[in-house]
Design an enzyme around this catalytic site. Structure first.
Site, PDB file in Angstrom:
ATOM      1  N   LYS A 236       0.842  -1.201   0.000  1.00 16.83           N
ATOM      2  CA  LYS A 236       0.000   0.000   0.000  1.00 16.83           C
ATOM      3  C   LYS A 236       0.879   1.254   0.000  1.00 16.83           C
ATOM      4  CE  LYS A 236      -3.540   1.972   2.933  1.00 16.83           C
ATOM      5  NZ  LYS A 236      -4.401   1.726   4.082  1.00 16.83           N
TER       6      LYS A 236
ATOM      7  N   GLU B 278      10.855  -4.500   4.078  1.00 20.51           N
ATOM      8  CA  GLU B 278      10.966  -5.916   3.673  1.00 20.51           C
ATOM      9  C   GLU B 278      10.525  -6.078   2.214  1.00 20.51           C
ATOM     10  OE1 GLU B 278       9.453  -4.771   6.331  1.00 20.51           O
ATOM     11  OE2 GLU B 278       9.745  -6.046   8.092  1.00 20.51           O
TER      12      GLU B 278
ATOM     13  N   GLY C 170      -4.671  -2.576   5.677  1.00 25.94           N
ATOM     14  CA  GLY C 170      -3.881  -3.701   5.177  1.00 25.94           C
ATOM     15  C   GLY C 170      -4.514  -5.047   5.490  1.00 25.94           C
ATOM     16  N   ARG C 171      -4.880  -5.254   6.749  1.00 26.38           N
ATOM     17  CA  ARG C 171      -5.394  -6.582   7.154  1.00 26.38           C
ATOM     18  C   ARG C 171      -6.824  -6.818   6.696  1.00 26.38           C
ATOM     19  NH1 ARG C 171      -4.315  -3.130  10.959  1.00 26.38           N
ATOM     20  NH2 ARG C 171      -5.816  -2.411  12.493  1.00 26.38           N
TER      21      ARG C 171
ATOM     22  N   GLU D 126      -3.801  -7.393  15.572  1.00 24.01           N
ATOM     23  CA  GLU D 126      -3.394  -6.067  15.109  1.00 24.01           C
ATOM     24  C   GLU D 126      -4.562  -5.085  15.274  1.00 24.01           C
ATOM     25  OE1 GLU D 126      -0.335  -6.014  11.859  1.00 24.01           O
ATOM     26  OE2 GLU D 126      -1.848  -4.784  10.891  1.00 24.01           O
TER      27      GLU D 126
ATOM     28  N   HIS E 230      -2.392 -33.947  18.270  1.00 26.63           N
ATOM     29  CA  HIS E 230      -1.239 -34.747  18.670  1.00 26.63           C
ATOM     30  C   HIS E 230      -0.111 -33.858  19.166  1.00 26.63           C
ATOM     31  CE1 HIS E 230      -3.007 -38.442  17.100  1.00 26.63           C
ATOM     32  NE2 HIS E 230      -3.643 -37.593  16.323  1.00 26.63           N
TER      33      HIS E 230
ATOM     34  N   LYS F 161       8.630  -0.481  12.537  1.00 27.09           N
ATOM     35  CA  LYS F 161       9.231  -0.077  11.256  1.00 27.09           C
ATOM     36  C   LYS F 161      10.230   1.069  11.480  1.00 27.09           C
ATOM     37  CE  LYS F 161       5.279  -1.258   8.167  1.00 27.09           C
ATOM     38  NZ  LYS F 161       4.320  -0.786   7.180  1.00 27.09           N
TER      39      LYS F 161
HETATM   40  C1  G6Q Z   1      -2.144  -4.218   8.294  1.00 26.00           C
HETATM   41  C2  G6Q Z   1      -0.942  -3.472   8.570  1.00 26.00           C
HETATM   42  C3  G6Q Z   1       0.331  -4.101   8.085  1.00 26.00           C
HETATM   43  C4  G6Q Z   1       0.622  -3.793   6.617  1.00 26.00           C
HETATM   44  C5  G6Q Z   1       2.066  -4.170   6.323  1.00 26.00           C
HETATM   45  C6  G6Q Z   1       2.431  -3.939   4.887  1.00 26.00           C
HETATM   46  O1  G6Q Z   1      -3.250  -3.844   8.572  1.00 26.00           O
HETATM   47  O2  G6Q Z   1      -1.091  -2.178   8.162  1.00 26.00           O
HETATM   48  O3  G6Q Z   1       0.375  -5.494   8.288  1.00 26.00           O
HETATM   49  O4  G6Q Z   1      -0.265  -4.462   5.796  1.00 26.00           O
HETATM   50  O5  G6Q Z   1       2.905  -3.450   7.170  1.00 26.00           O
HETATM   51  O6  G6Q Z   1       2.279  -2.601   4.537  1.00 26.00           O
HETATM   52  P1  G6Q Z   1       2.359  -2.135   3.039  1.00 26.00           P
HETATM   53  O7  G6Q Z   1       1.225  -2.746   2.297  1.00 26.00           O
HETATM   54  O8  G6Q Z   1       2.276  -0.636   3.063  1.00 26.00           O
HETATM   55  O9  G6Q Z   1       3.671  -2.619   2.500  1.00 26.00           O
END
Ligand code: G6Q
Length: 550
Positions: free
Chosen positions: A206, A212, A267-268, A353, A384, A516
């Site tokens: 996003k 990463e 994001g989630r 989160e 198990h 971050k």
């Molecule tokens: C989710 C968070 C987080 C996010 C990641 C990736 O709700 O905001 O997990 O999705 O940090 O972020 P980007 O999509 O900006 O790379």
């Protein structure tokens, strides 16, 4: 709203808890042989059985009053109407718009967002169709056979979970890969099995700044250019999903290959958006739309059903009952379907989160616990391993047992039917966790052994089960795209409802942002290879130790 713990409804629940905390579910079932009847909800092909919980009719009434006091009916309307309820980021939380199949307008800042959503869906349709029918070609004229989604957190967990859950619906000619960890092992292992001529990279971020993802994206691009030789070929092999088009273009991705998402998509909560591109490519647009349809139907259920018939609200209330009154801090997600192996990790992010917050909407520290520690594993593997603790541990773990009634895989015969065996384990576990096994029962079971050897009597207590360990059972006909869409959206609304009761903002993630930021401060210290005094003595020495040994 007044502090929830100060409300008469909360206080009545506290009193009620003291009264019923030692009630055994076994007795509740014995005293009310129709207990299932009044403690389950049907929604299309879904059955939500919550009768194996430590609740009475009165508990339910008090919990429902609590939900009304928290004003959940009004809050769900506010969520759906696009109000900026994510107040710490001044944003709406409109994942429901992404799967709004009715096409009724949904307004943000006075503008209907549905045309934007539908335009993006058309773009997803076009690309996924082209990849699947082979009209999209790699630089040497070959079809795409591997897609590599590079993203992390919300830009990874959803698509990766859905692609493995819906593998039986996936293309046999296209293999989806997901790279999230900045650990070189992740990308390297995927590149090892990919061919640059037939691979499409989807850079899903996003912000397009996540350390990463960007590191993996640059390495993927280097790997590609090293083989393909010409930068112009990037157009056939790299697409991006982001709300930061400038950064995408600077990275070298063609503007036509940019899929967008908006600040009101968290994001989630984003698998329903263009972040779901890998899903659409793998299972096809029709199935992706069925997933959206399922989500939409769960939205309709959540917005329209009264509290007592509302699955997400009842799930949320039962969860609150355990965390805040019984003080059970963890919660297990136990899917009885191998394809749902990634569901616990997915829901872990969605829940922890969203509701792992200690500051309320009133900017003060909350007076009660918030989100549970969520964990889990596919049944029967968990049986198990950690189920020992579920049955006999000192910590009680309320659990959701989730299972499709019909499997997408047919294997076995009348004697060895995989799915019947799986199902019998599901039922046996929920039943035995609830019932337990008394000393008396163990003693009669061991009678002959004890007669032969009276010393074995000491084993009786070890073989005793207290029971009274709660679970929900969630059954549905089969694991189709539509059913999965419903399941995910039901959990999203459960999480939302709990956030409302706890009066927290479920839609920000400052904890993620903080990590971050600090990583960016540490990196130069590692790169410089010099001793540092920038942090505390533990951190400085960890950096020193790494530098001295690398
Ligand atoms: C989710 C968070 C987080 C996010 C990641 C990736 O709700 O905001 O997990 O999705 O940090 O972020 P980007 O999509 O900006 O790379």
């Amino acid at each position: 709203m007044a502090e929830i713990t100060k409300t008469p409804e909360w206080q009545s629940l506290e009193k009620h808890y003291k009264k019923i905390k030692d009630l055994h579910m076994k007795d509740l079932f014995e005293n009310d042989t129709d207990r299932f009847e009044s403690n389950h909800i049907l929604f299309d092909d879904f059955l939500f059985d919550y009768s194996k919980n430590r609740i009475t009719k009165e508990t339910k009434e008090l919990l429902i009053s609590l939900a009304r006091t928290a004003d959940i009916e009004n809050w769900r309307r506010r969520l759906f109407s696009g109000e900026k309820i994510n107040f710490t980021e001044n944003r709406s939380a409109l994942h429901i718009a992404l799967r709004n199949r009715s096409n009724n307008p949904i307004m943000v800042d006075g503008k209907d967002v549905m045309p934007l959503v539908n335009d993006e869906l058309s773009k997803i349709r076009k690309l996924s169709d082209e990849i699947r029918n082979g009209s999209w070609k790699g630089y040497s004229g070959k079809k795409i056979t591997s897609i590599v989604n590079i993203g992390i957190g919300g830009s990874d967990l959803g698509p990766s979970m859905v692609c493995s859950a819906l593998k039986p619906f996936g293309s046999k000619e296209i293999t989806p890969h997901f790279v999230s960890n900045v650990d070189a092992a992740d990308l390297s292992q995927v590149l090892d099995v990919c061919d640059p001529e037939t691979t499409l990279f989807i850079i899903a971020s996003k912000t397009f700044t996540t350390q990463e993802t960007m590191t993996n994206a640059f390495s993927a691009r280097d790997w590609f250019i090293d083989k393909a030789k010409k930068n112009e070929f990037i157009k056939n092999h790299f697409v991006a999903i982001s709300s930061n088009s400038e950064a995408v273009i600077e990275f070298g991705i063609h503007p036509e290959n940019i899929f967008v998402l908006w600040d009101w998509v968290g994001g989630r909560y984003s698998l329903w958006s263009s972040i779901g591109l890998s899903i659409a490519i793998f299972i096809g647009m029709k199935n992706f739309e069925a997933l959206l349809e399922g989500g939409h139907e769960a939205d309709n259920h959540f917005i329209a059903e009264p509290i007592e018939k509302n699955i997400p609200i009842m799930m949320a209330l039962i969860g609150v009952w355990y965390i805040n009154f019984f003080d059970f801090s963890t919660y297990a997600i136990l899917p009885y379907d191998q394809c749902l192996t990634k569901l616990p990790a997915y829901l872990q992010q969605a829940d922890m989160e969203s509701n792992g917050k200690f500051i309320g909407r009133n900017n003060q520290k909350v007076c009660q616990k918030t989100g549970p520690i969520l964990w889990g594993e596919a049944g029967t593997n968990g049986q198990h391993a950690f189920y020992q603790l579920l049955h006999q541990g000192t910590e009680i773990v309320p659990s959701d047992f989730i299972m499709p009634i019909n499997s997408n895989y047919k294997l076995g015969n009348d004697k060895h039917n995989h799915h019947n065996i799986l199902q019998s384990n599901f039922i046996a576990q929920t039943q035995s966790l609830m019932m337990g096994k008394s000393k008396h029962d163990v003693e009669s079971e061991m009678k002959n052994e004890i007669d032969d050897n009276p010393d074995l009597k000491r084993l009786i207590s070890h073989r005793t089960f207290e029971g009274n360990r709660p679970s929900n059972s969630i059954l549905f006909k089969s694991l189709t795209p539509k059913a999965l869409g419903k399941l995910i959206a039901l959990y999203e609304h459960k999480i939302f409802t709990q956030g409302i009761i706890w009066n927290i903002n479920s839609f920000d993630q400052w904890g993620v942002e903080y990590g971050k930021q600090i990583a960016k401060l540490v990196l130069p210290e590692l790169e410089s290879k010099k001793d540092t005094k920038a942090f505390d003595s533990s951190t400085n020495n960890l950096i020193k130790y790494i530098n001295n040994n690398s």
